[in-house]
Each structure stands twice: as C-alpha cells, then as structure tokens.
Design a protein around this motif. Structure first.
Motif, PDB file in Angstrom:
ATOM      1  N   ALA A  91     -23.615  11.397 -15.896  1.00  0.00           N
ATOM      2  CA  ALA A  91     -25.060  11.315 -15.661  1.00  0.00           C
ATOM      3  C   ALA A  91     -25.398   9.926 -15.161  1.00  0.00           C
ATOM      4  N   ASN A  92     -26.504   9.846 -14.408  1.00  0.00           N
ATOM      5  CA  ASN A  92     -27.018   8.564 -13.937  1.00  0.00           C
ATOM      6  C   ASN A  92     -28.512   8.546 -14.222  1.00  0.00           C
ATOM      7  N   PHE A  93     -28.996   7.492 -14.875  1.00  0.00           N
ATOM      8  CA  PHE A  93     -30.380   7.483 -15.337  1.00  0.00           C
ATOM      9  C   PHE A  93     -30.870   6.058 -15.500  1.00  0.00           C
ATOM     10  N   ASP A  94     -32.185   5.928 -15.595  1.00  0.00           N
ATOM     11  CA  ASP A  94     -32.827   4.650 -15.846  1.00  0.00           C
ATOM     12  C   ASP A  94     -32.975   4.485 -17.353  1.00  0.00           C
ATOM     13  N   GLU A  95     -32.210   3.577 -17.942  1.00  0.00           N
ATOM     14  CA  GLU A  95     -32.183   3.444 -19.397  1.00  0.00           C
ATOM     15  C   GLU A  95     -33.568   3.133 -19.971  1.00  0.00           C
ATOM     16  N   GLU A  96     -34.314   2.253 -19.316  1.00  0.00           N
ATOM     17  CA  GLU A  96     -35.630   1.874 -19.830  1.00  0.00           C
ATOM     18  C   GLU A  96     -36.598   3.050 -19.792  1.00  0.00           C
ATOM     19  N   LYS A  97     -36.590   3.794 -18.703  1.00  0.00           N
ATOM     20  CA  LYS A  97     -37.490   4.946 -18.597  1.00  0.00           C
ATOM     21  C   LYS A  97     -37.141   6.023 -19.615  1.00  0.00           C
ATOM     22  N   VAL A  98     -35.870   6.266 -19.827  1.00  0.00           N
ATOM     23  CA  VAL A  98     -35.454   7.265 -20.818  1.00  0.00           C
ATOM     24  C   VAL A  98     -35.863   6.822 -22.219  1.00  0.00           C
ATOM     25  N   ALA A  99     -35.669   5.544 -22.530  1.00  0.00           N
ATOM     26  CA  ALA A  99     -36.014   5.031 -23.860  1.00  0.00           C
ATOM     27  C   ALA A  99     -37.510   5.095 -24.137  1.00  0.00           C
ATOM     28  N   ASN A 100     -38.334   5.013 -23.087  1.00  0.00           N
ATOM     29  CA  ASN A 100     -39.786   4.984 -23.271  1.00  0.00           C
ATOM     30  C   ASN A 100     -40.457   6.350 -23.120  1.00  0.00           C
ATOM     31  N   LEU A 101     -39.678   7.404 -22.987  1.00  0.00           N
ATOM     32  CA  LEU A 101     -40.264   8.732 -22.849  1.00  0.00           C
ATOM     33  C   LEU A 101     -40.974   9.144 -24.132  1.00  0.00           C
ATOM     34  N   SER A 102     -42.173   9.678 -23.989  1.00  0.00           N
ATOM     35  CA  SER A 102     -42.898  10.181 -25.164  1.00  0.00           C
ATOM     36  C   SER A 102     -42.440  11.584 -25.535  1.00  0.00           C
ATOM     37  N   THR A 103     -42.094  12.393 -24.537  1.00  0.00           N
ATOM     38  CA  THR A 103     -41.503  13.713 -24.767  1.00  0.00           C
ATOM     39  C   THR A 103     -40.296  13.850 -23.865  1.00  0.00           C
ATOM     40  N   THR A 104     -39.362  14.677 -24.264  1.00  0.00           N
ATOM     41  CA  THR A 104     -38.096  14.772 -23.534  1.00  0.00           C
ATOM     42  C   THR A 104     -37.915  16.164 -22.940  1.00  0.00           C
ATOM     43  N   SER A 105     -38.990  16.707 -22.379  1.00  0.00           N
ATOM     44  CA  SER A 105     -38.885  17.991 -21.706  1.00  0.00           C
ATOM     45  C   SER A 105     -38.097  17.829 -20.411  1.00  0.00           C
TER      46      SER A 105
END
Length: 281
Positions: A91-105
C-alpha cells in the motif's frame, strides 16, 4: 493453510470459490509498518484478489488494485498473484492524512478512486483489464457492481478478517445462461445468495473445515467441490531486475539518487533493500 477451494452448485447454476488465509496476510503485512486501518483493508483485499484470480484461466500475473482519487489519504493498495500461487501486496498512503481521519470508511480513505484488475500473460499477449469506480461501502460492493454492469455476470462476495489478519472470501457467480440447455430458473441465484448470507465469521475463518462450511451452506443445491489451490508469499524483486531498471535512467537521475556513493533501493512489496555502487556495469 492458505488455500482456495472452487465449487459448483448444479441446482442453482452457480460456481464459487472459498478462499481461507490463515498466515499469508500476516506474513505480508509483517514486512511493513502500516497503520492498523491500512492493514485491515489490505487483509480483506488479499483474499478478494485470490478469489477473483481463480475465475480466470491464465498463465502470468493477476493484479487487483484499489486506486485513490487525487488528494485522497490512500494513494493505492495492490495485490498480485501469479499462476503458481505466489502472492505479494503493498500500500502507498499519506501517513498524516490517515492518522487524522475522523472516520475510516472506504470513501474517506480512497475518495473518488477506482478498482482495477489486470491479467498480464506476457509480452506477446494483450493485457486484459476491468475498471470500476469506487462507489460502495466495501471493495466487494464495488466489484459486485462491476460484474453486474460490465460483465453481465451476477456475483456476490462475503469477505472478512480478524484482529490477527486471518482472512476469508466466499464468492459465488451465476453461470452464463444458455437458453438451449439451461432452464430459465433465476430463483436458484436468489437461493444461493440467501444461503451465502448465513455464513458466520468464525466458521469462515476456521471454526470448521472449508468443506464443512460449504456443505452446511449449500448441501441441498447439488454441491460439488473441486481440487484446491495453495498460496504462499513470494516477491519477484531481484538485484538483476533493479540493475536493469537503473541502467535505463538518465545520468542526472542516477546522480540524484546516489547518497554517500551508494544507491539504495527498497522494494515496496517485501521491504528488501538493495545497494549498488555506481557506475553500474
């Protein structure tokens, strides 16, 4: 045990695959340091990819990729399996954006992305690809929509995983209707779906043998179970392949990636690192 078990329901004109992965997702994810939400989604994409790969007869590589839309927290997740049953994923992702998600839909992670599957059988054959928009609450919902709309093939999935990243996928598909030989009995498809909906997470993941689960669900539908296929982790990266790619780069690119006189390349799939000292010969 990491296997796919194909089956057929003669009374319902339905074919299916039951994939159960006990250690494979954990082995793949253990090579990375992903957040738990990324692990959870990838642990479900892996058996889904293996179930789909079993539908196609191919000699080469089957790839299932979930691609994020522009600016989404997840850029992509990808699983591929070759015709010998070797699997890898990353997987490739933005760590900061993933950490700050309010919901993980799914939509929050991938935005207006898409899911694509590709069959690559080598240089002298045409690649086959299917693409569907990321619309739905799960990967399986998106793919169900794709098969119904683009392939005119009714398809349903049950996908699950647990906190140890054991995972399973049970897929059924209505066989193409032949008016010359098949009765026009659509009720069989609805019956198979109703039976599929009764599967329990514990039995899907190993409370019972796979044959016992299929028998409980479909024994009245003319169930026949075929030979299983096993899967194992294996990455296709190698020093020779990386050198070949590096030799195609312009000299200025080589200079840009050279640090302290060395080039270090880390495989996204297995996290294996390779070091090279220019000039490359």
């Amino acid at each position: 045990m990491n296997i796919s078990l194909p089956f057929h329901l003669s009374k319902s004109s339905v074919r299916g695959r039951f994939v159960r992965l006990e250690s494979l997702p954990r082995e793949i994810l253990g090579r990375h340091d992903y957040p738990s939400i990324i692990n959870a989604y990838l642990a479900e994409l892996i058996p889904l990819a293996l179930a789909l790969a079993g539908v196609f007869k191919f000699q080469g590589i089957f790839t299932l990729q979930a691609q994020g839309g522009g600016g989404s927290p997840v850029k992509f997740m990808v699983v591929d399996v070759d015709s010998e049953g070797h699997v890898r994923a990353c997987a490739n992702f933005d760590e900061e954006k993933v950490a700050n998600l309010s919901t993980t839909s799914l939509m929050n992670l991938f935005g207006e992305g898409y899911i694509a599957y590709t069959i690559d059988q080598g240089d002298h054959t045409e690649r086959y690809q299917g693409i569907v928009e990321m619309k739905g609450n799960s990967f399986s919902e998106c793919l169900q929509h794709y098969f119904r709309q683009s392939e005119q093939l009714e398809t349903s999935f049950y996908v699950t995983s647990n906190e140890n990243y054991m995972s399973a996928c049970l897929m059924i598909q209505k066989l193409p209707f032949n008016p010359e030989t098949d009765p026009d009995d659509y009720d069989g498809w609805f019956t198979a779906n109703a039976l599929l909906s009764t599967i329990k997470k514990d039995e899907a993941l190993g409370e019972n043998t796979m044959e016992e689960v299929l028998h409980r669900l479909f024994w009245q539908e003319g169930l026949s179970v075929h030979a299983s296929q096993g899967f194992s982790f294996k990455c296709r990266c190698s020093q020779e392949k990386i050198i070949f790619v590096l030799k195609t780069l312009p000299e200025e690119d080589i200079e840009a990636i050279t640090k302290d006189g060395k080039i270090t390349v880390t495989c996204d799939y297995c996290s294996e690192s390779y070091q090279f000292i220019p000039p490359l010969t």
